[in-house]
Design a protein around this motif. Structure first.
Motif, PDB file in Angstrom:
ATOM      1  N   MET A  19      46.809-110.759 -52.266  1.00  0.00           N
ATOM      2  CA  MET A  19      48.131-110.264 -52.652  1.00  0.00           C
ATOM      3  C   MET A  19      48.295-110.721 -54.110  1.00  0.00           C
ATOM      4  SD  MET A  19      51.746-111.597 -52.185  1.00  0.00           S
ATOM      5  CE  MET A  19      51.515-113.106 -52.768  1.00  0.00           C
ATOM      6  N   VAL A  20      47.525-111.952 -54.526  1.00  0.00           N
ATOM      7  CA  VAL A  20      47.622-112.267 -56.109  1.00  0.00           C
ATOM      8  C   VAL A  20      46.613-111.159 -56.926  1.00  0.00           C
ATOM      9  CG1 VAL A  20      46.942-113.884 -57.794  1.00  0.00           C
ATOM     10  CG2 VAL A  20      48.349-114.620 -55.719  1.00  0.00           C
ATOM     11  N   ALA A  21      45.723-110.962 -56.225  1.00  0.00           N
ATOM     12  CA  ALA A  21      44.419-109.944 -56.928  1.00  0.00           C
ATOM     13  C   ALA A  21      45.238-108.566 -57.013  1.00  0.00           C
ATOM     14  CB  ALA A  21      43.171-109.845 -56.137  1.00  0.00           C
ATOM     15  N   LEU A  22      45.785-108.097 -56.145  1.00  0.00           N
ATOM     16  CA  LEU A  22      46.547-106.849 -56.148  1.00  0.00           C
ATOM     17  C   LEU A  22      47.483-106.768 -57.174  1.00  0.00           C
ATOM     18  CD1 LEU A  22      46.362-105.689 -52.538  1.00  0.00           C
ATOM     19  CD2 LEU A  22      45.387-104.723 -54.258  1.00  0.00           C
ATOM     20  N   LEU A  67      37.669-106.864 -55.890  1.00  0.00           N
ATOM     21  CA  LEU A  67      36.962-107.026 -57.400  1.00  0.00           C
ATOM     22  C   LEU A  67      36.568-105.900 -58.168  1.00  0.00           C
ATOM     23  CD1 LEU A  67      36.293-109.485 -59.190  1.00  0.00           C
ATOM     24  CD2 LEU A  67      33.859-109.384 -58.368  1.00  0.00           C
ATOM     25  N   VAL A  68      36.155-104.941 -57.482  1.00  0.00           N
ATOM     26  CA  VAL A  68      35.942-103.442 -58.114  1.00  0.00           C
ATOM     27  C   VAL A  68      37.399-102.930 -58.569  1.00  0.00           C
ATOM     28  CG1 VAL A  68      35.383-101.292 -57.701  1.00  0.00           C
ATOM     29  CG2 VAL A  68      33.892-103.000 -56.796  1.00  0.00           C
ATOM     30  N   LEU A  69      38.491-103.126 -57.690  1.00  0.00           N
ATOM     31  CA  LEU A  69      39.707-102.889 -58.106  1.00  0.00           C
ATOM     32  C   LEU A  69      40.242-103.497 -59.643  1.00  0.00           C
ATOM     33  CD1 LEU A  69      42.451-101.312 -57.563  1.00  0.00           C
ATOM     34  CD2 LEU A  69      43.167-103.154 -56.324  1.00  0.00           C
ATOM     35  N   ILE A  70      40.054-104.505 -59.672  1.00  0.00           N
ATOM     36  CA  ILE A  70      40.151-105.142 -60.758  1.00  0.00           C
ATOM     37  C   ILE A  70      39.364-104.791 -61.979  1.00  0.00           C
ATOM     38  CG2 ILE A  70      40.347-107.812 -61.991  1.00  0.00           C
ATOM     39  CD1 ILE A  70      40.904-108.939 -59.325  1.00  0.00           C
ATOM     40  N   VAL A 111      31.255-112.361 -43.745  1.00  0.00           N
ATOM     41  CA  VAL A 111      31.065-111.020 -43.746  1.00  0.00           C
ATOM     42  C   VAL A 111      32.465-110.296 -44.460  1.00  0.00           C
ATOM     43  CG1 VAL A 111      30.514-108.613 -43.064  1.00  0.00           C
ATOM     44  CG2 VAL A 111      29.195-110.813 -42.573  1.00  0.00           C
ATOM     45  N   THR A 112      33.571-110.434 -43.873  1.00  0.00           N
ATOM     46  CA  THR A 112      34.765-110.023 -44.152  1.00  0.00           C
ATOM     47  C   THR A 112      35.188-110.167 -45.720  1.00  0.00           C
ATOM     48  OG1 THR A 112      35.589-109.988 -42.032  1.00  0.00           O
ATOM     49  CG2 THR A 112      37.270-109.727 -43.600  1.00  0.00           C
ATOM     50  N   GLN A 113      34.926-111.447 -46.132  1.00  0.00           N
ATOM     51  CA  GLN A 113      34.941-111.837 -47.347  1.00  0.00           C
ATOM     52  C   GLN A 113      34.274-110.884 -48.503  1.00  0.00           C
ATOM     53  OE1 GLN A 113      37.063-114.530 -48.845  1.00  0.00           O
ATOM     54  NE2 GLN A 113      36.006-114.619 -50.648  1.00  0.00           N
ATOM     55  N   ILE A 114      33.060-110.708 -48.141  1.00  0.00           N
ATOM     56  CA  ILE A 114      32.070-110.008 -49.106  1.00  0.00           C
ATOM     57  C   ILE A 114      32.459-108.766 -49.250  1.00  0.00           C
ATOM     58  CG2 ILE A 114      30.040-109.281 -49.580  1.00  0.00           C
ATOM     59  CD1 ILE A 114      28.723-112.354 -48.560  1.00  0.00           C
ATOM     60  N   VAL A 115      32.699-107.918 -47.998  1.00  0.00           N
ATOM     61  CA  VAL A 115      32.920-106.503 -47.743  1.00  0.00           C
ATOM     62  C   VAL A 115      34.316-106.249 -48.459  1.00  0.00           C
ATOM     63  CG1 VAL A 115      33.296-104.600 -46.305  1.00  0.00           C
ATOM     64  CG2 VAL A 115      31.412-106.219 -45.942  1.00  0.00           C
ATOM     65  N   ILE A 116      35.393-107.040 -48.092  1.00  0.00           N
ATOM     66  CA  ILE A 116      36.617-106.517 -48.573  1.00  0.00           C
ATOM     67  C   ILE A 116      37.026-107.075 -49.828  1.00  0.00           C
ATOM     68  CG2 ILE A 116      39.163-106.770 -48.203  1.00  0.00           C
ATOM     69  CD1 ILE A 116      38.476-106.622 -45.083  1.00  0.00           C
ATOM     70  N   TYR A 117      36.918-108.334 -50.270  1.00  0.00           N
ATOM     71  CA  TYR A 117      37.199-108.926 -51.269  1.00  0.00           C
ATOM     72  C   TYR A 117      36.411-108.794 -52.690  1.00  0.00           C
ATOM     73  CZ  TYR A 117      40.515-110.597 -47.953  1.00  0.00           C
ATOM     74  OH  TYR A 117      41.576-110.740 -47.244  1.00  0.00           O
ATOM     75  N   VAL A 118      35.065-108.925 -52.132  1.00  0.00           N
ATOM     76  CA  VAL A 118      34.303-108.927 -53.321  1.00  0.00           C
ATOM     77  C   VAL A 118      33.935-107.273 -53.580  1.00  0.00           C
ATOM     78  CG1 VAL A 118      31.807-109.347 -54.180  1.00  0.00           C
ATOM     79  CG2 VAL A 118      32.976-110.944 -53.004  1.00  0.00           C
ATOM     80  N   GLY A 119      33.830-106.762 -52.443  1.00  0.00           N
ATOM     81  CA  GLY A 119      33.471-105.465 -52.707  1.00  0.00           C
ATOM     82  C   GLY A 119      34.521-104.468 -53.161  1.00  0.00           C
ATOM     83  N   PHE A 138      42.067-117.536 -43.276  1.00  0.00           N
ATOM     84  CA  PHE A 138      42.537-116.230 -43.316  1.00  0.00           C
ATOM     85  C   PHE A 138      43.772-116.023 -44.137  1.00  0.00           C
ATOM     86  CE2 PHE A 138      44.675-112.892 -41.103  1.00  0.00           C
ATOM     87  CZ  PHE A 138      43.644-111.950 -41.001  1.00  0.00           C
ATOM     88  N   GLU A 139      44.562-116.963 -44.008  1.00  0.00           N
ATOM     89  CA  GLU A 139      46.009-116.879 -44.701  1.00  0.00           C
ATOM     90  C   GLU A 139      45.675-117.002 -46.173  1.00  0.00           C
ATOM     91  OE1 GLU A 139      48.945-115.670 -43.909  1.00  0.00           O
ATOM     92  OE2 GLU A 139      47.892-115.461 -41.763  1.00  0.00           O
ATOM     93  N   ALA A 140      44.737-117.865 -46.606  1.00  0.00           N
ATOM     94  CA  ALA A 140      44.368-118.399 -47.852  1.00  0.00           C
ATOM     95  C   ALA A 140      43.841-117.047 -48.501  1.00  0.00           C
ATOM     96  CB  ALA A 140      43.603-119.653 -48.046  1.00  0.00           C
ATOM     97  N   ILE A 141      43.072-116.300 -47.737  1.00  0.00           N
ATOM     98  CA  ILE A 141      42.523-115.028 -48.321  1.00  0.00           C
ATOM     99  C   ILE A 141      43.473-113.881 -48.421  1.00  0.00           C
ATOM    100  CG2 ILE A 141      40.904-113.197 -47.827  1.00  0.00           C
ATOM    101  CD1 ILE A 141      38.900-115.248 -46.683  1.00  0.00           C
ATOM    102  N   SER A 142      44.250-114.084 -47.394  1.00  0.00           N
ATOM    103  CA  SER A 142      45.412-113.214 -47.593  1.00  0.00           C
ATOM    104  C   SER A 142      46.076-113.046 -48.918  1.00  0.00           C
ATOM    105  CB  SER A 142      46.218-113.061 -46.425  1.00  0.00           C
ATOM    106  OG  SER A 142      47.005-114.165 -46.277  1.00  0.00           O
ATOM    107  N   VAL A 143      46.718-114.439 -49.371  1.00  0.00           N
ATOM    108  CA  VAL A 143      47.391-114.873 -50.466  1.00  0.00           C
ATOM    109  C   VAL A 143      46.682-114.469 -51.450  1.00  0.00           C
ATOM    110  CG1 VAL A 143      48.432-116.665 -51.860  1.00  0.00           C
ATOM    111  CG2 VAL A 143      48.740-116.487 -49.380  1.00  0.00           C
ATOM    112  N   LEU A 144      45.182-114.742 -51.599  1.00  0.00           N
ATOM    113  CA  LEU A 144      44.338-114.445 -52.743  1.00  0.00           C
ATOM    114  C   LEU A 144      44.315-112.810 -52.915  1.00  0.00           C
ATOM    115  CD1 LEU A 144      42.346-115.582 -54.627  1.00  0.00           C
ATOM    116  CD2 LEU A 144      40.696-115.166 -53.017  1.00  0.00           C
TER     117      LEU A 144
END
Length: 183
Positions: free
Chosen positions: A166-169, A67-70, A56-64, A158-164
């Motif tokens: 950072m790269v997305a930002l 990705l919108v930021l990008i 759920v965190t993946q969908i809300v934070i990263y997808v929502g 959790f750490e892999a998502i945090s690196v992802l």
């Protein structure tokens, strides 16, 4: 082969294939939308791993969010910046990419070394977290269990998502910055 295994291999294939398209595609719009698919497939893998909170965190934070930021960075960037990004070197291995490739190779060697040499079952902080978990009880709805699970069982995702993240930002910031046209 069970249904869970079939779903795992299917979601894993979707994740790897879409991530490969993101990394190799020359079309920026296609890369952004394939990144969307990659993030959703990762959330599906988290659901299969019974990590519902991380999914759920993946969908809300990263997808929502990310990705919108990008997408906004892409939409707000000028045609000149996008054209300049397209005209840069199209070769994957070049002299300018050599430091990045060496750093990525070094990072891969370190990660493989850590995976093979780590004795995860005997780490002191995992033993302490399990002791706390046993004292608290097995009620999975408690907030402390979320923290313990994030820092023990789900630490690598959790750490892999945090690196992802950072790269997305960094990528979104790079796309959205305006080039100085003055000479």
């Amino acid at each position: 082969m069970s249904l869970v295994q079939v779903l795992f291999y299917f979601m894993g294939f979707i994740t790897l294939a879409s991530a490969l398209i993101v990394a190799t595609s020359k079309n920026l719009v296609r890369s952004i939308f394939m990144f969307f698919i990659t993030l959703f497939a990762l959330a599906g893998l988290y659901v299969l791993a019974l990590a519902d909170f991380v999914a759920v965190t993946q969908i809300v934070i990263y997808v929502g969010g990310i990705l919108v930021l990008i997408l906004f960075a892409f939409m707000l960037s000028g045609k000149e910046a996008l054209a300049a990004a397209q005209l840069q070197s199209n070769r994957f291995i070049s002299l300018s990419n050599l430091p990045a490739l060496l750093l990525a190779l070094l990072f891969l060697v370190v990660m493989i070394n850590v995976i093979f040499k780590a004795d995860v079952a005997n780490l002191q902080w995992i033993k302490e977290a399990n002791a706390v978990k046993n004292v608290i009880g097995t009620n999975e709805s408690m907030i402390s269990n979320v923290g313990i699970n994030l820092m023990t069982r789900y630490l690598l995702p959790f750490e892999a998502i945090s690196v992802l993240l950072m790269v997305a930002l960094v990528g979104a910031a790079h796309l959205s910055r305006k080039e100085d046209t003055r000479v």
